[in-house]
Design a protein around this motif. Structure first.
Motif, PDB file in Angstrom:
ATOM      1  N   SER A 115       0.862  -1.171   0.000  1.00 42.05           N
ATOM      2  CA  SER A 115       0.000   0.000   0.000  1.00 42.05           C
ATOM      3  C   SER A 115       0.901   1.224   0.000  1.00 42.05           C
ATOM      4  N   GLY A 116       0.604   2.194  -0.873  1.00 42.13           N
ATOM      5  CA  GLY A 116       1.427   3.391  -0.958  1.00 42.13           C
ATOM      6  C   GLY A 116       2.293   3.409  -2.201  1.00 42.13           C
ATOM      7  N   GLY A 131       4.348   6.714   4.747  1.00 39.86           N
ATOM      8  CA  GLY A 131       3.041   6.109   4.940  1.00 39.86           C
ATOM      9  C   GLY A 131       2.821   4.807   4.198  1.00 39.86           C
ATOM     10  N   GLY A 132       3.812   4.324   3.477  1.00 38.94           N
ATOM     11  CA  GLY A 132       3.651   3.064   2.759  1.00 38.94           C
ATOM     12  C   GLY A 132       3.598   1.875   3.706  1.00 38.94           C
ATOM     13  N   GLN A 133       2.908   0.814   3.266  1.00 38.81           N
ATOM     14  CA  GLN A 133       2.747  -0.380   4.086  1.00 38.81           C
ATOM     15  C   GLN A 133       3.105  -1.635   3.301  1.00 38.81           C
ATOM     16  N   PHE A 141       9.030   3.022  11.854  1.00 38.43           N
ATOM     17  CA  PHE A 141       7.937   2.141  11.448  1.00 38.43           C
ATOM     18  C   PHE A 141       7.094   1.748  12.647  1.00 38.43           C
ATOM     19  N   ARG A 142       5.887   1.258  12.354  1.00 45.64           N
ATOM     20  CA  ARG A 142       5.038   0.645  13.374  1.00 45.64           C
ATOM     21  C   ARG A 142       4.524  -0.683  12.834  1.00 45.64           C
ATOM     22  N   GLU A 151       6.540  -0.155  17.886  1.00 42.77           N
ATOM     23  CA  GLU A 151       7.233   0.707  16.939  1.00 42.77           C
ATOM     24  C   GLU A 151       8.728   0.393  16.909  1.00 42.77           C
ATOM     25  N   GLU A 202       1.228  -6.282   9.413  1.00 46.22           N
ATOM     26  CA  GLU A 202       1.320  -5.025   8.671  1.00 46.22           C
ATOM     27  C   GLU A 202       2.477  -4.219   9.244  1.00 46.22           C
ATOM     28  N   GLU A 256       3.930  -0.350   8.753  1.00 46.54           N
ATOM     29  CA  GLU A 256       3.757   0.968   8.144  1.00 46.54           C
ATOM     30  C   GLU A 256       5.005   1.787   8.402  1.00 46.54           C
ATOM     31  N   LEU A 260       6.791   5.335   8.571  1.00 43.51           N
ATOM     32  CA  LEU A 260       6.413   6.734   8.782  1.00 43.51           C
ATOM     33  C   LEU A 260       7.285   7.685   7.980  1.00 43.51           C
TER      34      LEU A 260
END
Length: 362
Positions: A257-258, A273-275, A300-301, A322, A346, A348, A350
């Motif tokens: 995603s992203g 913001g990409g996942q 990242f998280r 995180e 997932e 993500e 940042l």
């Protein structure tokens, strides 16, 4: 990437170690075994090839075949992000320490899989982090790899005092058998009374044996050259593209995603913001990654089934779920407790600029 590398090498290793799972169970903590004496005559598999193709040496001056004659030698092919080798490492390290005074010489041959593993600073950092002080032949040109006809990480070759290869093992496992051969070769060399007791190994963190009974997810690369089960539609190669992850993934599917660029060896995030989303079934989940620009950290998280990975967090995830990508290496993102089942992972990012190479499980 050399065409001589088996493109399915870690799939091969997964199969190999699953066949010896019975020898691995229960080795997450302190393990101590007593060997059955090795009485079978060891075959002669060939001669120790030249090591002159190494591009440099670490922890030692260059070693030659002639210098090693008269010693029992263990050659260990490795690359520092390989989870299979990381789980083998505590045994090799223990053998090097236990038998060095009886004539065993351990040599690690670092043959890189990814381009960043050719970086000597990365390898030196790995040696420090992993407490490796035995000689390392850096094999960036694959000359030693080809001389042995080797195809796998990790691989062990045991050589007698006459320079003859007497035993080999590919992949994890069979540690007791390998140590028996070390003891036998040392005894043949007249090393005096060689203890028949196996080394005691305390394997933690990355080095802990996989939970083979629950492992249902094989390693998967993210670059287009070798990836499987990519679920985002409209993949574009070697150019930026905006991806959307499907609402549902099947086991061992992954998606983006992203805004990402999918390259041959890795994927690179172009915008924050990409996942990456992955449906997996394993106790542990690792990701080989690093910042695409050296010295530029990427935050990242991690979520598991939509919730912050707190109880199931790995070594590189804090109590809030995180973490930060600071260097090119393998990151442990998930280590969960039983019961092990299909879970949705997932991550993500940042910040932009992460480069991700491969998922591994354990």
């Amino acid at each position: 990437m050399s065409e001589e590398i088996n493109p399915n090498r870690r799939s091969f290793l997964t199969t190999t170690v699953q066949t010896i799972a019975a020898t691995q169970l229960g080795r997450l903590g302190l393990t101590k075994q007593h060997a059955t004496p090795a009485t079978a005559e060891l075959p002669i598999e060939g001669e120790l090839p030249s090591l002159v193709g190494a591009t440099t040496w670490l922890n030692s001056q260059p070693l030659t075949v002639d210098e090693l004659r008269g010693k029992v030698v263990l050659i260990n092919f490795w690359t520092y992000t390989c989870i299979n080798w990381l789980r083998q490492l505590p045994y090799v390290r223990a053998w090097a320490e236990k038998y060095q005074d009886q004539g065993l010489v351990v040599i690690g041959v670092h043959t890189p899989e990814f381009e960043f593993e050719k970086n000597l600073d990365n390898v030196r950092r790995a040696l420090t982090d992993m407490r490796i002080d035995y000689p390392i032949a850096v094999d960036n040109d694959y000359a030693v790899w080809r001389a042995f006809g080797n195809r796998y990480w990790p691989a062990l070759y045991l050589i007698d005092t006459q320079g003859r290869i007497r035993h080999h093992h590919f992949g994890e496992g069979e540690y007791e058998r390998s140590e028996q051969v070390i003891q036998q070769l040392l005894s043949e060399a007249g090393a005096g009374r060689v203890s028949q007791e196996m080394v005691a190994v305390e394997a933690r963190g990355f080095e802990a044996a996989a939970d083979w009974d629950s492992l249902r997810s094989p390693e998967n690369y993210l670059g287009y050259a070798r990836t499987d089960n990519f679920a985002s539609s409209g993949a574009m190669l070697n150019k930026p593209h905006s991806y959307t992850a499907p609402a549902q993934l099947q086991r061992n599917q992954w998606a983006l995603s992203g805004d990402w660029t999918i390259g041959r060896q890795a994927i690179v995030l172009n915008q924050p913001g990409g996942q990456i989303v992955y449906r997996f079934h394993a106790r542990d989940l690792h990701l080989v990654m690093g910042p695409s620009a050296p010295g530029t950290p990427v935050r990242f998280r991690v979520l598991i089934d939509g919730q912050p990975a707190v109880a199931a967090r790995g070594l590189d995830v804090d109590e809030r779920g995180e973490g930060t990508v600071t260097e090119q290496r393998l990151y442990q993102l998930v280590r969960q407790s039983e019961p092990i089942r299909d879970r949705q992972f997932e991550i993500e990012f940042l910040d932009a600029g992460v480069e991700a190479f491969a998922f591994t499980f354990g």
